[in-house]
Scaffold this motif. Sequence first.
Motif, mmCIF file in Angstrom:
data_model
loop_
_atom_site.group_PDB
_atom_site.id
_atom_site.type_symbol
_atom_site.label_atom_id
_atom_site.label_comp_id
_atom_site.label_asym_id
_atom_site.label_seq_id
_atom_site.Cartn_x
_atom_site.Cartn_y
_atom_site.Cartn_z
ATOM 1 N N UNK A 1 -1.786 11.164 -0.675
ATOM 2 C CA UNK A 1 -0.827 10.658 0.242
ATOM 3 C C UNK A 1 -0.055 9.224 -0.154
ATOM 4 N N UNK A 2 -0.525 8.690 -1.311
ATOM 5 C CA UNK A 2 0.011 7.461 -1.848
ATOM 6 C C UNK A 2 1.349 8.173 -2.590
ATOM 7 N N UNK A 3 1.013 9.028 -3.358
ATOM 8 C CA UNK A 3 2.050 9.517 -4.068
ATOM 9 C C UNK A 3 3.186 9.993 -3.254
ATOM 10 N N UNK A 4 2.877 10.826 -2.047
ATOM 11 C CA UNK A 4 3.908 11.529 -1.478
ATOM 12 C C UNK A 4 4.799 10.060 -0.613
ATOM 13 N N UNK A 5 4.051 9.061 -0.393
ATOM 14 C CA UNK A 5 4.776 8.090 0.281
ATOM 15 C C UNK A 5 5.776 7.498 -0.490
ATOM 16 N N UNK A 6 5.272 7.320 -1.880
ATOM 17 C CA UNK A 6 5.821 6.801 -3.110
ATOM 18 C C UNK A 6 7.341 7.807 -3.516
ATOM 19 N N UNK A 7 6.968 8.973 -3.204
ATOM 20 C CA UNK A 7 7.886 10.122 -3.526
ATOM 21 C C UNK A 7 9.241 9.994 -2.327
ATOM 22 N N UNK A 8 8.559 9.759 -1.169
ATOM 23 C CA UNK A 8 9.681 9.331 -0.061
ATOM 24 C C UNK A 8 10.488 8.277 -0.162
ATOM 25 N N UNK A 9 9.877 7.121 -0.954
ATOM 26 C CA UNK A 9 10.855 6.053 -1.121
ATOM 27 C C UNK A 9 11.618 6.331 -2.362
#
Length: 357
Positions: A308-316
């Motif tokens: 989830x943390x990686x996905x949020x970072x990818x979104x940004x």
Amino acid sequence: MINRLAGQAKGLVQSRLTAAEINRRQVPAFRTTDARAGTPTVYYLAPDNPQPSGGVRVIYRHVDLLNDLGIPAYVMHKDPGFRCTWFANRTPVVAAANATLGPADVLVVPEWYGPGLAAIPAGPRLVVFNQRAYDTFDHIPYADTRPGAPYADLPGMTALLAVSHDNVELLSHAFPDIPVRLTRNVVDPDVFAAGGWPRRRHIAYVGHRRADERDQLLHILRSRRVLDGWEVTRIAGRTEEQTAEIMRDCAIFLSFSDREGFGMPPAEAMSCGAYVVGYPGLAGREFFDPAHCAPVPDGDLLAFARAVEQACASWAGEPETLASRAGAASAAIRDRYTVTGLREDLTAFYRPLLATG
């Protein structure tokens, strides 16, 4: 002394809860006849559940498609006048007390009724529609039943239907003498239509699975400030249209699937264009392509939090990559789980069966 009394009280409460659950799963009474007159009809038994239920939605779709194919079919509920209203439908519905089934007819019963299957009267041919193979033996006592329970000794037992390759394999292994057939699920492309990108900071999940793990995950994410600036939505008690609207709005969907028959929520979220992170729930492995989403090993909370943390970072940092992967998942779901495919499966199963009525 106090601990013993507390244990006895807890056991009594659990026993009453189990008895109440078994009572809920009894098959409602219906009439039978020896006459073979008339066109064979298919009756799908469904619980009188007014709340959104993916399994009941699938039953209604089967009945609609069978009627479209010219095969008379009804959803059979217990109470007169009951029908599901949380999605639009004109599906033929009949109360059990008003139905009369003969030897040429087919009664299709969900696996949920397992504890009550032995009370089904002889007469119609019986098909068990097992949408959650991992729950097959719930409330089926090992010590008090025979080999092959709960299906082997049922009168008129004809076949099992399942909604994923995973469940077909499990049921075929457990019941080698009963035919098991696949009827593919459908993700409605009109309801769960793909939404566009970019999307705002919005995470959604369906709230009826793995509540303890879900809360632990959210605690971890909040502790690491991953959720700062993100809206988090629990989807519960919504109509199909409301659920799809949330899924089209969220950038990330969390899957808490657990020993599923298929795992409809993450498939629907993918169809809507959300990026899915989480557990495939075993059966969902057939559509959790790691090239398009972020599958997490079952029960691995640390891997879930990191994904989830990686996905949020990818979104940004690289939203176009996240959008591309989500778009590919949407296309794959919409191409694979179609009305056309289910119609083919139903035709292949029911045409030969009814021709031998």
